[in-house]
Design an enzyme around this catalytic site. Sequence first.
Site, PDB file in Angstrom:
ATOM      1  CG  ASP A 130       9.160  16.289  10.378  1.00 29.01           C
ATOM      2  OD1 ASP A 130       8.909  17.110  10.822  1.00 29.01           O
ATOM      3  OD2 ASP A 130       9.608  15.803   9.579  1.00 29.01           O
ATOM      4  CE  LYS A 178       5.687  10.367  16.248  1.00 26.85           C
ATOM      5  NZ  LYS A 178       5.686  10.498  14.543  1.00 26.85           N
ATOM      6  CE  LYS A 238      12.029  21.733  15.399  1.00 29.19           C
ATOM      7  NZ  LYS A 238      12.094  19.457  14.280  1.00 29.19           N
ATOM      8  CG  HIS A 265       7.541  22.938  14.387  1.00 28.87           C
ATOM      9  ND1 HIS A 265       8.598  24.373  14.775  1.00 28.87           N
ATOM     10  CD2 HIS A 265       8.258  22.887  13.855  1.00 28.87           C
ATOM     11  CE1 HIS A 265       9.586  24.290  15.053  1.00 28.87           C
ATOM     12  NE2 HIS A 265       9.633  23.546  14.053  1.00 28.87           N
ATOM     13  NE  ARG A 314      27.128  41.323   0.287  1.00 24.90           N
ATOM     14  CZ  ARG A 314      28.481  41.451  -0.353  1.00 24.90           C
ATOM     15  NH1 ARG A 314      29.133  41.712   0.458  1.00 24.90           N
ATOM     16  NH2 ARG A 314      28.906  40.424  -0.876  1.00 24.90           N
ATOM     17  CB  SER A 360       6.776  12.900  24.250  1.00 22.84           C
ATOM     18  OG  SER A 360       5.553  12.953  24.016  1.00 22.84           O
TER      19      SER A 360
END
Length: 427
Positions: free
Chosen positions: A13, A332, A16, A41, A143, A413
């Site tokens: 979180d 943030k 991305k 996302h 498998r 950001s």
Amino acid sequence: MAVDLLLGLQWGDEGKGKIVDVLTKNYDIIARFQGGPNAGHTLEFDGIKHVLHTIPSGIFHPEAINVVGNGVVIDPVIFKKELNNLDKFDIDYRKSLFISRKAHLILPTHRLLDAASEKAKGAKKIGSTLKGIGPTYMDKTGRNGIRIGDLDFSNWKEKYRALAEKHEAMVSFHKVDLDYDLEKLEVEFFEAVDFLINNLTFVDSEELLGNAQKEKKKILAEGAQGSLLDIDFGTYPFVTSSNTTAAGACTGLGIAPNNIKDVFGIFKAYTTRVGSGPFPTELFDKVGERIAKVGHEFGATTGRARRCGWLDLVALKYAVQVNGVTQLMMMKGDVLSGIDTLKVCTAYKYRGELIDHLPYSLDDAHIETQYMDLEGWAEDITGCTAFEDLPIQMKDYITFIENYLEIPVLLVSVGPDRKQTIFRSTE
Ligand code: GDP
Ligand code: IMO
Ligand code: MG
């Protein structure tokens, strides 16, 4: 042309989805390499918030190709819902979205097994998103799994039946009360599988990506979760069941390690974690509550409250090293505005000894955190568009991080929107 990677350096979180969306204009192909619908996302632009779980975050750019790689696990029911959500935005995913034939399917009984296993663990539960991730990867490595490519062959339903019966026996082994109606779940599942068969293009994605590299196309690999949730390097057993670190992009897409160029490492200016497990810098006070509130720290997939704490540079340094991060992106920072003093963890006392690397156990009983106090900033920075405009204290905070990690922070950001993104030049 080389491939770049973008991955989370903490417990997921980190933001991305937002950054993959912002960077897509520079790439021809966006390729998800691991995880499944445990991921959430978030992308925001034009006043609309989108949450993607399995679909790569380049999907809103019509000129980009989006690939779901072989390392991803797919729940057809959730995938169908995600695709239906795109309809109102006029996204022609039939042309721009390709699914690896080698990606494994999450069956309804994988979800039941996840729930039964967590219930049986009681207080020791992982805090899984209950999307069936662990049981599906168990069948992959055991498998026994069913892959997207199997859907092209008529006998896959026999394989399904046998596996579902085995899963039911395993569910009863856990001896927990689990209320479910498998027939109902199967109706929904088979409907969704048919939808995927009729609406999506299944490919040998390693071939597609190999050819794209020969044609000098630009590829960005998108990670899910975060490095501290990695099955090998995370806080085991409180981790997810895939390799979330850089090596996961090689196995999850079929990309050779020597073709990887930049590794973009994303981190929040503080730390969050959803689910159980150790978290040395976790806050249990008013500051923690404030960060959770201002940062809207609720899971994009489950809605659960995220635990919040100070930035942990020891853990971050470990993630930088394991991934070979070449550039950092800090998210943030706006959430920290108004906190007078910011603490960052620079060392641990592990079983009595002062260390600055991530030790084997992060349990509270073994760890004491050592902090540096840094001056906070009061200004609202959500409107800043240039690095120079950021408060001096925030620039100092970033410089402190860069000096500790010895990697530059080249993107900052300052809000959830696409536009609230500041790039820093490399000069
Ligand atoms: P992901 O799983 O790494 O893609 O991250 P999530 O989408 O689960 O969580 C990140 C959350 O933070 C989302 O709600 C984003 O919209 C939001 N977000 C991203 N970057 C910023 C930022 O710089 N500031 C603020 N305030 N919110 C941000
Ligand atoms: P994105 O991609 C945050 C956490 C769960 C749980 C543990 C195991 O949005 O960053 P699982 O369902 O994988 O078995 O859960 O991992 N977890 C995440 N936490 N972000 C995520 O994804 C996560 N995906 C799984 O909360 O603690
Ligand atoms: Mg998320």
